[in-house]
Motif scaffolding. Structure first.
Motif: not given
Length: 233
Positions: A1-13
């Motif tokens: 799940m940490a990887r999923q969250l990081d993916e979303q953060i990297i894609g948005r900011f």
């Protein structure tokens, strides 16, 4: 799940941006500390005094620079408007909390108000559409049949809690101005593993399989947990 969250953060900011993160139900602080180590400013909210003590001990062992990026607030998360101004955070985490809240809509609406425009709301919930999987895989057929017709269950702590369905939460997120952007399944193959199970030798392959299944239909739909990411309009 940490990887999923990081993916979303990297894609948005933008890369390197130091984000303002609110972690509601921070527990022992694992996720908060991980994000603080990555350079973000994190506010953790937790109501359990024992968990807060554990989180503070873990934080005390960190270098000064990381300690300075973490603030801990004692609260159950339903009074964020008392502690923070609307739009104060770029990312709001609410992981493993909704199952303890009988009527979650007000809590979620409050969390969405904490987001700045374009901010990310990350939820981790028990999957109401797959409650029959755990008792079924364990051979508890009476429990399996009961699970088809309910959104409540008894968790591993022995507490009676509730689960959330993907469709219902999709509608809720749209209604509070943070519509669903992406979702994943969590613990597709490993939900029945004991909490104290030894780490297997092929753990990398296990994690790769879970990661793949968590992104792929129909597997992600029968995961024990759902990870949903909404974005503030």
């Amino acid at each position: 799940m940490a990887r999923q969250l990081d993916e979303q953060i990297i894609g948005r900011f933008p890369v390197g941006q130091r984000l303002r993160v609110l972690d509601v139900g921070m527990g022992q602080g694992t996720q908060s500390l991980r994000l603080a180590r990555a350079g973000h400013q994190v506010t953790g909210v937790e109501q359990d005094s024992t968990m807060i003590s554990v989180a503070r001990r873990s934080l005390a062992a960190e270098p000064e620079g990381i300690r300075g990026r973490v603030r801990i607030v004692e609260s159950d998360g339903r009074d964020t408007g008392v502690h923070f101004l609307p739009g104060s955070f770029d990312v709001v985490l609410c992981h493993g909390v909704l199952m303890y809240v009988e009527e979650p809509d007000a809590l979620l609406a409050g969390l969405a108000r904490m987001l700045a425009p374009g901010g990310l709301l990350s939820l981790l919930v028990r999957n109401a559409d797959a409650l029959a999987m755990r008792p079924g895989l364990a051979g508890d057929w009476a429990g399996t049949l009961t699970a088809f017709d309910t959104t409540t269950y008894t968790n591993r702590l022995g507490l009676d809690v509730r689960a959330d369905g993907l469709d219902t939460l999709t509608g809720t997120l749209a209604g509070i101005g943070a519509p669903l952007h992406a979702w994943y399944g969590v613990r597709v193959f490993t939900d029945t593993a004991a909490d104290d199970a030894a780490v297997p030798d092929d753990v990398d392959a296990l994690l790769a399989a879970e990661e793949r299944a968590g992104r792929t239909d129909p597997y992600r739909r029968v995961a024990a947990l759902l990870h949903l990411c909404g974005v503030r309009g």
